[in-house]
Motif scaffolding. Sequence first.
Motif, short mmCIF file in Angstrom:
data_model
loop_
_atom_site.label_atom_id
_atom_site.label_comp_id
_atom_site.label_asym_id
_atom_site.label_seq_id
_atom_site.Cartn_x
_atom_site.Cartn_y
_atom_site.Cartn_z
N GLY A 1 0.78 -1.23 0.00
CA GLY A 1 0.00 0.00 0.00
C GLY A 1 0.81 1.28 0.00
N TYR A 2 2.02 1.24 -0.49
CA TYR A 2 2.87 2.44 -0.47
C TYR A 2 2.47 3.43 -1.56
CZ TYR A 2 6.09 0.51 2.95
OH TYR A 2 6.64 0.02 4.11
N ASN A 3 2.60 4.73 -1.23
CA ASN A 3 2.55 5.78 -2.24
C ASN A 3 3.92 6.45 -2.26
OD1 ASN A 3 2.65 7.70 -0.10
ND2 ASN A 3 0.41 7.68 0.07
N THR A 4 4.07 7.48 -3.07
CA THR A 4 5.39 8.10 -3.20
C THR A 4 5.91 8.62 -1.87
OG1 THR A 4 4.87 8.75 -5.48
CG2 THR A 4 6.71 9.88 -4.41
N ASP A 5 5.06 9.29 -1.12
CA ASP A 5 5.49 9.89 0.15
C ASP A 5 5.90 8.84 1.18
OD1 ASP A 5 5.12 12.43 -0.85
OD2 ASP A 5 3.09 12.63 -0.04
N THR A 6 5.06 7.81 1.35
CA THR A 6 5.37 6.79 2.36
C THR A 6 6.57 5.95 1.93
OG1 THR A 6 3.70 5.29 1.41
CG2 THR A 6 3.02 6.69 3.26
N ALA A 7 6.73 5.75 0.62
CA ALA A 7 7.89 5.02 0.12
C ALA A 7 9.17 5.80 0.40
CB ALA A 7 7.75 4.76 -1.37
N LEU A 8 9.15 7.10 0.13
CA LEU A 8 10.33 7.93 0.40
C LEU A 8 10.67 7.94 1.88
CD1 LEU A 8 9.74 10.98 -1.97
CD2 LEU A 8 11.68 9.41 -2.02
N ASP A 9 9.64 8.00 2.71
CA ASP A 9 9.88 8.01 4.15
C ASP A 9 10.55 6.71 4.60
OD1 ASP A 9 9.42 9.28 6.83
OD2 ASP A 9 8.23 7.45 7.12
N ALA A 10 10.08 5.58 4.06
CA ALA A 10 10.67 4.28 4.43
C ALA A 10 12.14 4.20 4.02
CB ALA A 10 9.88 3.15 3.80
N LEU A 11 12.46 4.74 2.86
CA LEU A 11 13.85 4.73 2.40
C LEU A 11 14.71 5.67 3.22
CD1 LEU A 11 13.39 4.72 -1.50
CD2 LEU A 11 13.96 2.79 -0.03
N GLN A 12 14.18 6.85 3.51
CA GLN A 12 14.95 7.84 4.26
C GLN A 12 15.18 7.42 5.70
OE1 GLN A 12 12.49 11.22 3.41
NE2 GLN A 12 13.41 11.57 1.39
N GLN A 13 14.22 6.69 6.27
CA GLN A 13 14.37 6.19 7.63
C GLN A 13 15.18 4.89 7.69
OE1 GLN A 13 13.33 7.86 10.33
NE2 GLN A 13 12.56 9.49 8.98
N PHE A 14 15.64 4.44 6.52
CA PHE A 14 16.41 3.22 6.38
C PHE A 14 15.62 1.99 6.84
CE2 PHE A 14 20.22 0.41 7.21
CZ PHE A 14 20.57 0.30 5.88
N SER A 15 14.29 2.07 6.71
CA SER A 15 13.47 0.90 6.97
C SER A 15 13.55 -0.09 5.83
CB SER A 15 12.01 1.32 7.18
OG SER A 15 11.89 2.17 8.29
N ALA A 16 13.95 0.40 4.65
CA ALA A 16 14.03 -0.46 3.46
C ALA A 16 15.09 0.06 2.52
CB ALA A 16 12.68 -0.50 2.76
N ASP A 17 15.51 -0.81 1.59
CA ASP A 17 16.41 -0.42 0.50
C ASP A 17 15.64 -0.19 -0.79
OD1 ASP A 17 19.14 -0.88 1.83
OD2 ASP A 17 18.12 -2.79 2.17
N LEU A 18 14.55 -0.92 -0.95
CA LEU A 18 13.69 -0.78 -2.12
C LEU A 18 12.24 -0.87 -1.67
CD1 LEU A 18 16.12 -3.12 -2.99
CD2 LEU A 18 15.38 -2.23 -5.20
N ASP B 1 3.71 3.33 -16.70
CA ASP B 1 4.78 4.33 -16.60
C ASP B 1 4.88 4.87 -15.18
OD1 ASP B 1 2.33 5.58 -16.61
OD2 ASP B 1 2.88 7.12 -18.06
N LEU B 2 4.71 4.02 -14.20
CA LEU B 2 4.68 4.46 -12.80
C LEU B 2 5.96 5.20 -12.42
CD1 LEU B 2 3.05 4.31 -10.10
CD2 LEU B 2 4.44 2.31 -9.53
N VAL B 3 7.10 4.74 -12.88
CA VAL B 3 8.36 5.39 -12.53
C VAL B 3 8.38 6.83 -13.03
CG1 VAL B 3 10.86 5.34 -12.85
CG2 VAL B 3 9.62 3.21 -12.46
N ALA B 4 7.92 7.04 -14.27
CA ALA B 4 7.87 8.40 -14.82
C ALA B 4 6.88 9.27 -14.05
CB ALA B 4 7.50 8.35 -16.29
N ARG B 5 5.76 8.69 -13.64
CA ARG B 5 4.77 9.46 -12.88
C ARG B 5 5.36 9.89 -11.52
NH1 ARG B 5 -0.84 8.82 -14.69
NH2 ARG B 5 -0.85 7.52 -16.58
N ILE B 6 6.10 9.00 -10.90
CA ILE B 6 6.75 9.35 -9.63
C ILE B 6 7.79 10.44 -9.86
CG2 ILE B 6 8.31 8.49 -7.84
CD1 ILE B 6 6.78 5.81 -7.99
N ALA B 7 8.59 10.29 -10.91
CA ALA B 7 9.64 11.27 -11.20
C ALA B 7 9.06 12.65 -11.49
CB ALA B 7 10.48 10.79 -12.39
#
Length: 362
Positions: free
Chosen positions: A294-311, A323-329
Amino acid sequence: MKLLEPIATPVLSLANRIVMAPMSRRRVENEGVPSELLARYYAQRASAGLIIAESTVISRNGMGISLLPGIYSKEQVAGWKRVTDAVHQQGGKIFIQLVHSGRIGHTLNIPGGLSPVGPSAIAAAGTISTPAGTQTLPVPEALSAEAVEEMYHLHMQATRNALAAGFDGVELHAAHGYLMEQFIHPAANQRTDQYGGSIENRCRLPLRILEGMVAIAGADRVGIRFSPFASLNGLSPYEEETATYCYLATKLDKLKIRFIHLSDQSTNGHPPIPPAFTALLREQFHQWLILAGGYNTDTALDALQQFSADLIAFGRPFISNPDLVARIAQQQPFAPADKSTFYEGGAKGLIDYPFMAACATT
């Protein structure tokens, strides 16, 4: 943006930290052979740092749910080779998720009318869809010692087949109540031999299979998926759960497999994976950790920044956003998905979702 940063080892290099999660679309009608339709579907989404292809069964009696692809015949390998070639032509990387459904099956769904099997003769609560309508899940045949040995060899052959089909690696599906989790979980595994009883014994088969996969493919090309604390397919949270996964994490760290992939099912109404559990796993496993659920861009970024995950793995957003990657970018909204076309059918709801440029002209 950290989601878009590359991540690499000497063996495996990913363009970004966005993973397309494995999602069964149940569109394989020809003896488990992936079609050109699936090749186009995955190629459309090859901008993901890593695609983990849908659950793919390792043997005929592993089917359980109908219309899944397989990786146990020459024809299936050739079908998957078309898929991997299409993804690689677009610059993508793709792993396959290997699965045996175990007791989550029915003779009406399994080719040849074979019976479902499990670590013990214990039925899962619930029902399953079959060509004859909804049926109660049956009591599986308990795997004999010889059949457990055969299960190991089936996974080894599936790994060899996956590499022959051009996959960049393999993920062992030990989540969502299927066979590997059935061995791990005390509610489904009441064996009295070396594969049952203690935590060490219940984890023995998946760990042995992973050791074999590493010997065949190399540690950087092997991962595993878990869904701790979920209540899927009759397997609920249990007292030794944290201790079990910590034991597994320690063993997997020594094996140096490339990743552990955690599937959080809280958006589907199941208990969440506690953050403290994820942190504990991080202390014991030092390779990549993939989080899904259930991740969105914001929660995914938070997980990476908090080092909860690598991907971070995205599931349903990839269905309707090739084109999800382009939409995020570009910080663009995600297109909604049509749930009525998630499973079965043909091209509709599979390869007909538009890319942003196409959206802008309509």
